[in-house]
Design a protein around this motif. Structure first.
Motif, PDB file in Angstrom:
ATOM      1  N   VAL A  27    -116.607  -8.681  67.929  1.00 14.31           N
ATOM      2  CA  VAL A  27    -115.583  -9.416  67.185  1.00 14.31           C
ATOM      3  C   VAL A  27    -114.348  -8.517  67.045  1.00 14.31           C
ATOM      4  O   VAL A  27    -114.459  -7.306  66.908  1.00 14.31           O
ATOM      5  N   VAL A  28    -113.158  -9.122  67.096  1.00  7.87           N
ATOM      6  CA  VAL A  28    -111.922  -8.348  67.172  1.00  7.87           C
ATOM      7  C   VAL A  28    -110.898  -8.886  66.182  1.00  7.87           C
ATOM      8  O   VAL A  28    -110.738 -10.097  66.037  1.00  7.87           O
ATOM      9  N   LYS A  29    -110.186  -7.955  65.538  1.00 10.13           N
ATOM     10  CA  LYS A  29    -108.995  -8.296  64.759  1.00 10.13           C
ATOM     11  C   LYS A  29    -107.905  -7.299  65.132  1.00 10.13           C
ATOM     12  O   LYS A  29    -108.149  -6.090  65.145  1.00 10.13           O
ATOM     13  N   VAL A  30    -106.718  -7.824  65.434  1.00 11.69           N
ATOM     14  CA  VAL A  30    -105.587  -6.991  65.820  1.00 11.69           C
ATOM     15  C   VAL A  30    -104.474  -7.188  64.803  1.00 11.69           C
ATOM     16  O   VAL A  30    -104.051  -8.330  64.545  1.00 11.69           O
ATOM     17  N   PHE A  31    -103.973  -6.079  64.225  1.00 15.50           N
ATOM     18  CA  PHE A  31    -102.918  -6.115  63.220  1.00 15.50           C
ATOM     19  C   PHE A  31    -101.669  -5.419  63.762  1.00 15.50           C
ATOM     20  O   PHE A  31    -101.761  -4.327  64.328  1.00 15.50           O
ATOM     21  N   HIS A  32    -100.507  -6.052  63.564  1.00 11.73           N
ATOM     22  CA  HIS A  32     -99.233  -5.428  63.930  1.00 11.73           C
ATOM     23  C   HIS A  32     -98.898  -4.378  62.872  1.00 11.73           C
ATOM     24  O   HIS A  32     -98.859  -4.689  61.676  1.00 11.73           O
ATOM     25  N   ARG A  33     -98.635  -3.154  63.291  1.00 10.34           N
ATOM     26  CA  ARG A  33     -98.459  -2.062  62.336  1.00 10.34           C
ATOM     27  C   ARG A  33     -97.156  -2.163  61.568  1.00 10.34           C
ATOM     28  O   ARG A  33     -97.110  -1.838  60.376  1.00 10.34           O
ATOM     29  N   ASN A  34     -96.068  -2.594  62.217  1.00 10.64           N
ATOM     30  CA  ASN A  34     -94.782  -2.677  61.529  1.00 10.64           C
ATOM     31  C   ASN A  34     -94.680  -3.941  60.676  1.00 10.64           C
ATOM     32  O   ASN A  34     -94.229  -3.895  59.527  1.00 10.64           O
ATOM     33  N   ARG A  36     -97.182  -5.567  59.580  1.00 15.73           N
ATOM     34  CA  ARG A  36     -98.318  -5.584  58.653  1.00 15.73           C
ATOM     35  C   ARG A  36     -98.917  -6.995  58.564  1.00 15.73           C
ATOM     36  O   ARG A  36     -99.194  -7.511  57.477  1.00 15.73           O
ATOM     37  N   LYS A  37     -99.107  -7.617  59.731  1.00 12.70           N
ATOM     38  CA  LYS A  37     -99.664  -8.960  59.786  1.00 12.70           C
ATOM     39  C   LYS A  37    -100.796  -9.010  60.795  1.00 12.70           C
ATOM     40  O   LYS A  37    -100.850  -8.224  61.734  1.00 12.70           O
ATOM     41  N   LEU A  38    -101.678  -9.991  60.589  1.00 15.67           N
ATOM     42  CA  LEU A  38    -102.766 -10.233  61.522  1.00 15.67           C
ATOM     43  C   LEU A  38    -102.212 -10.966  62.739  1.00 15.67           C
ATOM     44  O   LEU A  38    -101.700 -12.082  62.635  1.00 15.67           O
ATOM     45  N   LEU A  39    -102.327 -10.327  63.918  1.00 19.75           N
ATOM     46  CA  LEU A  39    -101.857 -10.937  65.151  1.00 19.75           C
ATOM     47  C   LEU A  39    -102.913 -11.805  65.809  1.00 19.75           C
ATOM     48  O   LEU A  39    -102.620 -12.869  66.338  1.00 19.75           O
ATOM     49  N   TYR A  40    -104.155 -11.328  65.774  1.00 18.80           N
ATOM     50  CA  TYR A  40    -105.202 -11.976  66.575  1.00 18.80           C
ATOM     51  C   TYR A  40    -106.545 -11.783  65.899  1.00 18.80           C
ATOM     52  O   TYR A  40    -106.872 -10.703  65.401  1.00 18.80           O
ATOM     53  N   SER A  41    -107.325 -12.849  65.863  1.00 20.40           N
ATOM     54  CA  SER A  41    -108.676 -12.808  65.313  1.00 20.40           C
ATOM     55  C   SER A  41    -109.622 -13.481  66.295  1.00 20.40           C
ATOM     56  O   SER A  41    -109.317 -14.567  66.803  1.00 20.40           O
ATOM     57  N   ASP A  42    -110.739 -12.836  66.582  1.00 23.31           N
ATOM     58  CA  ASP A  42    -111.685 -13.335  67.592  1.00 23.31           C
ATOM     59  C   ASP A  42    -113.095 -13.083  67.085  1.00 23.31           C
ATOM     60  O   ASP A  42    -113.542 -11.942  66.991  1.00 23.31           O
ATOM     61  N   CYS A  43    -113.796 -14.169  66.739  1.00 18.25           N
ATOM     62  CA  CYS A  43    -115.140 -14.044  66.183  1.00 18.25           C
ATOM     63  C   CYS A  43    -116.229 -14.476  67.158  1.00 18.25           C
ATOM     64  O   CYS A  43    -117.367 -14.700  66.756  1.00 18.25           O
ATOM     65  N   ALA A 179    -107.357 -11.728  52.398  1.00 19.81           N
ATOM     66  CA  ALA A 179    -106.934 -11.526  53.788  1.00 19.81           C
ATOM     67  C   ALA A 179    -107.794 -12.320  54.758  1.00 19.81           C
ATOM     68  O   ALA A 179    -107.352 -12.625  55.875  1.00 19.81           O
ATOM     69  N   GLU A 180    -109.014 -12.685  54.350  1.00 18.83           N
ATOM     70  CA  GLU A 180    -109.881 -13.442  55.237  1.00 18.83           C
ATOM     71  C   GLU A 180    -109.374 -14.872  55.458  1.00 18.83           C
ATOM     72  O   GLU A 180    -109.785 -15.548  56.401  1.00 18.83           O
ATOM     73  N   LEU A 181    -108.480 -15.333  54.592  1.00 17.38           N
ATOM     74  CA  LEU A 181    -107.917 -16.666  54.732  1.00 17.38           C
ATOM     75  C   LEU A 181    -106.631 -16.664  55.535  1.00 17.38           C
ATOM     76  O   LEU A 181    -106.073 -17.729  55.815  1.00 17.38           O
ATOM     77  N   GLU A 182    -106.139 -15.486  55.923  1.00 15.80           N
ATOM     78  CA  GLU A 182    -104.892 -15.396  56.675  1.00 15.80           C
ATOM     79  C   GLU A 182    -105.099 -15.877  58.106  1.00 15.80           C
ATOM     80  O   GLU A 182    -106.062 -15.498  58.772  1.00 15.80           O
ATOM     81  N   ARG A 183    -104.189 -16.685  58.585  1.00 18.20           N
ATOM     82  CA  ARG A 183    -104.244 -17.174  59.949  1.00 18.20           C
ATOM     83  C   ARG A 183    -103.546 -16.190  60.871  1.00 18.20           C
ATOM     84  O   ARG A 183    -102.514 -15.625  60.543  1.00 18.20           O
ATOM     85  N   ALA A 184    -104.106 -16.011  62.060  1.00 13.09           N
ATOM     86  CA  ALA A 184    -103.498 -15.118  63.040  1.00 13.09           C
ATOM     87  C   ALA A 184    -102.228 -15.744  63.602  1.00 13.09           C
ATOM     88  O   ALA A 184    -102.122 -16.966  63.730  1.00 13.09           O
ATOM     89  N   GLU A 185    -101.237 -14.887  63.938  1.00 12.20           N
ATOM     90  CA  GLU A 185     -99.986 -15.381  64.503  1.00 12.20           C
ATOM     91  C   GLU A 185    -100.187 -15.959  65.896  1.00 12.20           C
ATOM     92  O   GLU A 185     -99.529 -16.913  66.288  1.00 12.20           O
ATOM     93  N   LEU A 186    -101.106 -15.358  66.677  1.00 13.68           N
ATOM     94  CA  LEU A 186    -101.322 -15.795  68.049  1.00 13.68           C
ATOM     95  C   LEU A 186    -102.499 -16.753  68.107  1.00 13.68           C
ATOM     96  O   LEU A 186    -103.601 -16.419  67.678  1.00 13.68           O
TER      97      LEU A 186
END
Length: 213
Positions: A27-34, A36-43, A179-186
């Motif tokens: 499972v993967v989560k990718v966060f943009h460092r600048n 500070r948002k969730l870019l991608y979530s893959d379960c 944060a678990e309710l945040e939707r990924a941007e991509l």
């Protein structure tokens, strides 16, 4: 950074941080460092069988074949059937009555807890579909390469990739992390979300690219 006993890895690049649950099938989560948002979530993947039963690539298994390097992580393993029981009013009333009477005995309560953990988390029957996932970490993007294969896919009525999915039922939990309710941007398109089970039988490759820079 990889913690093999916990089954958790973190890969940092200039533009992003990627967290990978190696013990849960990659499972993967990718966060943009600048930003500070969730870019991608893959379960991972989940499929529906006869009678509404489910099988998924996501489950806790510290014995999975895993290869971790600075530039890539590869994880593989078979799907397993998933138990997601739902408390009916009668079942819940009987369970609560048991817990506030004979279940108050410490020894008996521990036995019941251990039984529930074994049934709901650990004792999951293997399923004849395998996922091999390779995650590559480029300077400005993360690439997720999946290979799905197995005759058991013919038993699926539906098979899908999921952004947010958990296969562990915790009936006593009354909390959540915001944060678990945040939707990924991509958001991957439907042709990468809905999977044709018939194509999985003979072997299917899927690639998702996550631009982060």
């Amino acid at each position: 950074v990889w913690f093999p006993e916990a089954g958790l890895a973190r890969v940092r690049r200039r533009w992003y941080d990627a967290w990978v649950g190696t013990a849960k099938g990659g499972v993967v989560k990718v966060f943009h460092r600048n930003k500070r948002k969730l870019l991608y979530s893959d379960c991972g993947y989940v499929g529906r069988l006869d009678g509404g039963k489910l099988a998924s690539s996501q489950y806790l298994d510290h014995g999975r074949p895993v290869e971790v390097t600075e530039d890539a992580i590869e994880v593989s393993g078979a799907f397993r059937e998933v138990s997601r029981p739902t408390m009916t009013p009668l079942r819940f009333a009987l369970f609560r009555a048991f817990m506030i009477t004979v279940g108050r005995a410490p020894g008996l309560a521990r036995c019941v807890k251990n039984l529930l953990v074994r049934v709901l988390i650990h004792d999951k029957a293997p399923f004849d579909v395998r996922l091999r996932r390779r995650i590559r970490f480029e300077d400005r993007e993360v690439v997720v390469e999946d290979h799905l294969e197995g005759a058991g896919a013919a038993r699926f009525h539906e098979l899908a990739w999921e952004e947010a999915l958990t296969t562990i039922h915790m009936g006593s939990a009354r909390y959540f992390v915001p944060a678990e309710l945040e939707r990924a941007e991509l958001d991957p398109p439907d042709d990468l979300r809905v999977v044709d089970p018939e194509r999985v039988v003979g072997g299917l490759d899927l690639v998702r690219k996550v631009p982060a820079g």
